[in-house]
Design a protein around this motif. Structure first.
Motif, PDB file in Angstrom:
ATOM      1  N   VAL A  20      38.409  36.221  39.869  1.00  0.00           N
ATOM      2  CA  VAL A  20      39.534  37.057  39.441  1.00  0.00           C
ATOM      3  C   VAL A  20      39.559  38.355  40.239  1.00  0.00           C
ATOM      4  CG1 VAL A  20      40.436  38.436  37.521  1.00  0.00           C
ATOM      5  CG2 VAL A  20      39.694  36.087  37.119  1.00  0.00           C
ATOM      6  N   TYR A  21      38.404  38.972  40.396  1.00  0.00           N
ATOM      7  CA  TYR A  21      38.320  40.239  41.124  1.00  0.00           C
ATOM      8  C   TYR A  21      38.683  40.063  42.596  1.00  0.00           C
ATOM      9  CZ  TYR A  21      36.297  44.732  42.603  1.00  0.00           C
ATOM     10  OH  TYR A  21      36.098  45.979  43.127  1.00  0.00           O
ATOM     11  N   SER A  45      34.732  35.521  36.760  1.00  0.00           N
ATOM     12  CA  SER A  45      34.978  36.962  36.847  1.00  0.00           C
ATOM     13  C   SER A  45      35.079  37.411  38.294  1.00  0.00           C
ATOM     14  CB  SER A  45      33.851  37.720  36.143  1.00  0.00           C
ATOM     15  OG  SER A  45      33.759  37.340  34.788  1.00  0.00           O
ATOM     16  N   ALA A  54      39.770  40.909  28.887  1.00  0.00           N
ATOM     17  CA  ALA A  54      40.547  40.073  27.964  1.00  0.00           C
ATOM     18  C   ALA A  54      39.930  38.686  27.852  1.00  0.00           C
ATOM     19  CB  ALA A  54      41.996  39.988  28.423  1.00  0.00           C
ATOM     20  N   ALA A  55      39.572  38.101  29.006  1.00  0.00           N
ATOM     21  CA  ALA A  55      38.985  36.754  28.996  1.00  0.00           C
ATOM     22  C   ALA A  55      37.623  36.749  28.316  1.00  0.00           C
ATOM     23  CB  ALA A  55      38.868  36.237  30.431  1.00  0.00           C
ATOM     24  N   ARG A 113      43.195  46.320  38.033  1.00  0.00           N
ATOM     25  CA  ARG A 113      43.945  45.175  37.508  1.00  0.00           C
ATOM     26  C   ARG A 113      43.021  44.056  37.062  1.00  0.00           C
ATOM     27  NH1 ARG A 113      48.177  43.577  42.007  1.00  0.00           N
ATOM     28  NH2 ARG A 113      48.805  42.125  40.340  1.00  0.00           N
ATOM     29  N   ALA A 114      41.943  43.826  37.818  1.00  0.00           N
ATOM     30  CA  ALA A 114      41.021  42.734  37.492  1.00  0.00           C
ATOM     31  C   ALA A 114      40.225  43.031  36.225  1.00  0.00           C
ATOM     32  CB  ALA A 114      40.066  42.496  38.656  1.00  0.00           C
ATOM     33  N   ARG A 122      42.397  39.550  43.111  1.00  0.00           N
ATOM     34  CA  ARG A 122      43.157  40.786  42.929  1.00  0.00           C
ATOM     35  C   ARG A 122      43.081  41.639  44.197  1.00  0.00           C
ATOM     36  NH1 ARG A 122      46.889  40.475  38.973  1.00  0.00           N
ATOM     37  NH2 ARG A 122      45.980  40.028  36.934  1.00  0.00           N
ATOM     38  N   ARG A 142      41.030  44.584  33.500  1.00  0.00           N
ATOM     39  CA  ARG A 142      41.776  44.247  32.288  1.00  0.00           C
ATOM     40  C   ARG A 142      41.762  42.742  32.035  1.00  0.00           C
ATOM     41  NH1 ARG A 142      45.417  48.239  34.414  1.00  0.00           N
ATOM     42  NH2 ARG A 142      46.734  46.592  35.301  1.00  0.00           N
ATOM     43  N   THR A 143      41.951  41.974  33.103  1.00  0.00           N
ATOM     44  CA  THR A 143      41.940  40.512  32.951  1.00  0.00           C
ATOM     45  C   THR A 143      40.568  40.010  32.537  1.00  0.00           C
ATOM     46  OG1 THR A 143      43.627  40.355  34.677  1.00  0.00           O
ATOM     47  CG2 THR A 143      42.449  38.341  34.116  1.00  0.00           C
TER      48      THR A 143
END
Length: 575
Positions: A424-425, A421, A456-457, A449-450, A428, A452-453
């Motif tokens: 990903v952040y 996590s 979802a994950a 943006r992060a 971004r 949402r990803t």
């Protein structure tokens, strides 16, 4: 006028909420230690601590045999009664017995009742009521009993008395069921010896002489007219009075399926027109009457209520037993022994060492890849570890959770999922910096943006954990439970800690200026600082930054291919 919310205020508010969560769980643990004898460490599972082994053997009438289907059904019911988070193991042993292994050195009464109680529930019409033989009180009936068919009772009928019916009973309330032999059997009934009379295995198509669960009342009952297996749900609750006032008396509410609703309505329609005690409908649990209410109206909705001398615990236990189903046969405890751990503490230590190694590798990667920004990852993992420890400790002592080695493995796997996590952040944010944003703007845009990803994950992870928990049993359920809980905690940490901390860091000169050690250096990412928290692109910087980034992400095969191509080009140029 309301104060305008800013990113900094919002960040401090999120951190305050996180601090409240940590403090509240810490206070709950302290209260549990002081008042409820909780421990400061989660309880361990069967493989790491050992536990208690119970062998159940079926009790059936003479000449009957237990089928494999009945054993498997009983295993499934007992497993549901105990629950998945306790890490208990329930299985068949041979062709007759059931083996139950429960973690821990002690067995509380609630768990013992859930295991050992058959909860074989039957609904029988009342023919006669009376007092136990030791009180010398004659039984009473609504009418003089007539000769009829023989029945089953707690004492053997006298061979000199007739036990053959002279007239066939027309329904379960017909007094033709009461033969002279059964009448004497009922009159001589001694409630102190009822447990040895095997009333819980009495034939369903015969009358039954038995006592209530307090041993102060005797009953002569007709055949079973509604089976307990027709119960679809049950729950415990307090009784509401006629004025809607809570009486504080606990009861068990039953919901029948379609078949049970139809049968119960038919019986109560008949009983409502009879005199006492034949207007009573006895609720028989494991051969004893727990309640025999008078039928005041026909119950056609299939939702009767059992009342009696219930406490909250006993009402909840009975409701759970009925909700998960009555055992197909009755069981007795053949043996109860203490068993040692199958793996032991050394395996737990190895698991913890593996977790520390994994955490160290994550730390090394974070610091190498993100420089000082990697400390945000480490701090987030520490906070996640504190909350996870507190939550599992509370769940262990409050709800009986046991950590097996599989559960510990779930916690170790969660380290990698949690670090994902943050990566990903951070990536971004870097993408936003490459697009020319300032750090404060990159943090806000990158977060949208992060998030949402990440959601979802994590939704996929959580769904996988839920499906695994529902379909699996034993240790695998423990793995799924820890995985699911840590997934939720991961999202909480990212929202309430990681993002707020980055919002605050974006206001500091060290990070906002893009210091090379910050991990957010615009020059290294292909952008050049222009001023007033804005960036513009330099084509040379873009190319060099992009080349460095592409070089870092090349696979070994790609790197070798590039080197071979470069060597061919140099040879061609020399010719």
């Amino acid at each position: 006028m309301a104060t305008r919310s800013t990113p900094v205020r919002s960040a401090w508010r999120s951190l305050a909420w996180l601090l409240v969560i940590v403090i509240v769980m810490g206070l709950l643990l302290a209260a549990g230690k002081m008042f409820w004898n909780w421990g400061l460490k989660p309880q361990l599972g069967l493989d790491l601590q050992g536990g208690i082994e119970i062998i159940l053997t079926p009790k059936v009438a003479s000449g009957e045999q237990v089928t494999s289907d009945q054993l498997n059904q009983a295993v499934s019911i007992i497993r549901q009664r105990i629950g998945g988070i306790s890490e208990a193991e329930v299985s068949t042993q041979g062709s007759r017995n059931i083996l139950i292994e429960i973690p821990g050195t002690t067995l509380d009464k609630t768990t013992q009742d859930r295991i050992e109680s058959a909860s074989k529930m039957e609904f029988r019409p009342v023919l006669m009521t009376g007092a136990p033989a030791t009180s010398n009180v004659s039984p009473s009936a609504s009418a003089t009993p007539s000769p009829g068919a023989s029945g089953s009772a707690s004492a053997s009928p006298s061979p000199s008395l007739a036990d053959t019916p002279t007239a066939k009973p027309t329904d379960g309330s017909d007094l033709n069921w009461v033969t002279p032999a059964l009448q004497k059997q009922f009159t001589d009934l001694n409630c102190s010896k009822i447990d040895a009379a095997d009333t819980n295995v009495a034939p369903a198509d015969k009358p039954l002489a038995t006592c209530d669960d307090t041993g102060t009342q005797t009953y002569l009952l007709g055949p079973v007219e509604v089976e307990g297996s027709t119960i679809s749900d049950a729950n415990a609750g307090t009784i509401q009075g006629s004025q809607g006032v809570n009486t504080g008396e606990w009861a068990v509410n039953i919901i029948f399926n379609a078949e049970g609703t139809k049968e119960f309505a038919k019986v109560t329609n008949r009983l409502v027109s009879l005199e006492q005690p034949r207007s009573q409908f006895a609720i028989v649990l494991d051969g004893k009457v727990i309640s025999a209410p008078v039928t005041q109206a026909a119950i056609t909705n299939g939702k009767p209520q059992i009342s009696g001398n219930f406490t909250q615990a006993s009402a909840q236990t009975l409701a759970n037993q009925l909700k998960y189903g009555a055992l197909p046969v009755n069981f007795a405890v053949q043996s109860r022994d203490t068993i040692a751990a199958t793996l032991g503490v050394s395996q737990l230590q190895n698991g913890l060492i593996a977790g520390l190694i994994g955490l160290l590798l994550v730390a090394v990667y974070s610091l190498f890849q993100y420089r000082l920004l990697g400390f945000v990852t480490l701090a987030s993992l520490v906070v996640a570890g504190v909350i996870t420890y507190e939550f599992f400790d509370i769940l262990s002592w409050q709800n009986g959770l046991r950590l097996s080695l599989a559960g510990v493995a779930g916690l170790i796997v969660a380290i990698g999922f949690t670090a994902d996590s943050f990566i990903v952040y951070f990536e971004r944010i870097r993408d936003e910096l490459r697009d020319g944003r300032g750090l404060a703007g990159a943090v806000e845009a990158g977060w949208k943006r992060a998030l949402r990803t990440i959601l979802a994950a994590k939704s996929v992870n959580l769904l996988s954990a839920i499906i695994l928990y529902v379909l699996a049993v034993g240790n695998v359920q423990g793995f799924a439970l820890t995985l699911g809980i840590t997934t939720v905690i991961d999202v909480i940490i990212v929202v309430l800690f990681t993002h707020p901390v980055l919002r605050l860091l974006a206001t500091t000169r060290f990070f906002s200026s893009g210091h090379p050690l910050s991990g957010l250096d615009p020059n290294a990412l292909g952008a050049v600082y222009r001023g007033r928290a804005e960036f513009h692109f330099s084509e040379d910087a873009r190319r060099s930054g992009a080349s460095r980034e592409a070089g870092r992400r090349q696979t070994i095969a790609e790197r070798k291919a590039a080197e071979l191509e470069a060597s061919r080009g140099s040879k061609g140029g020399s010719n």
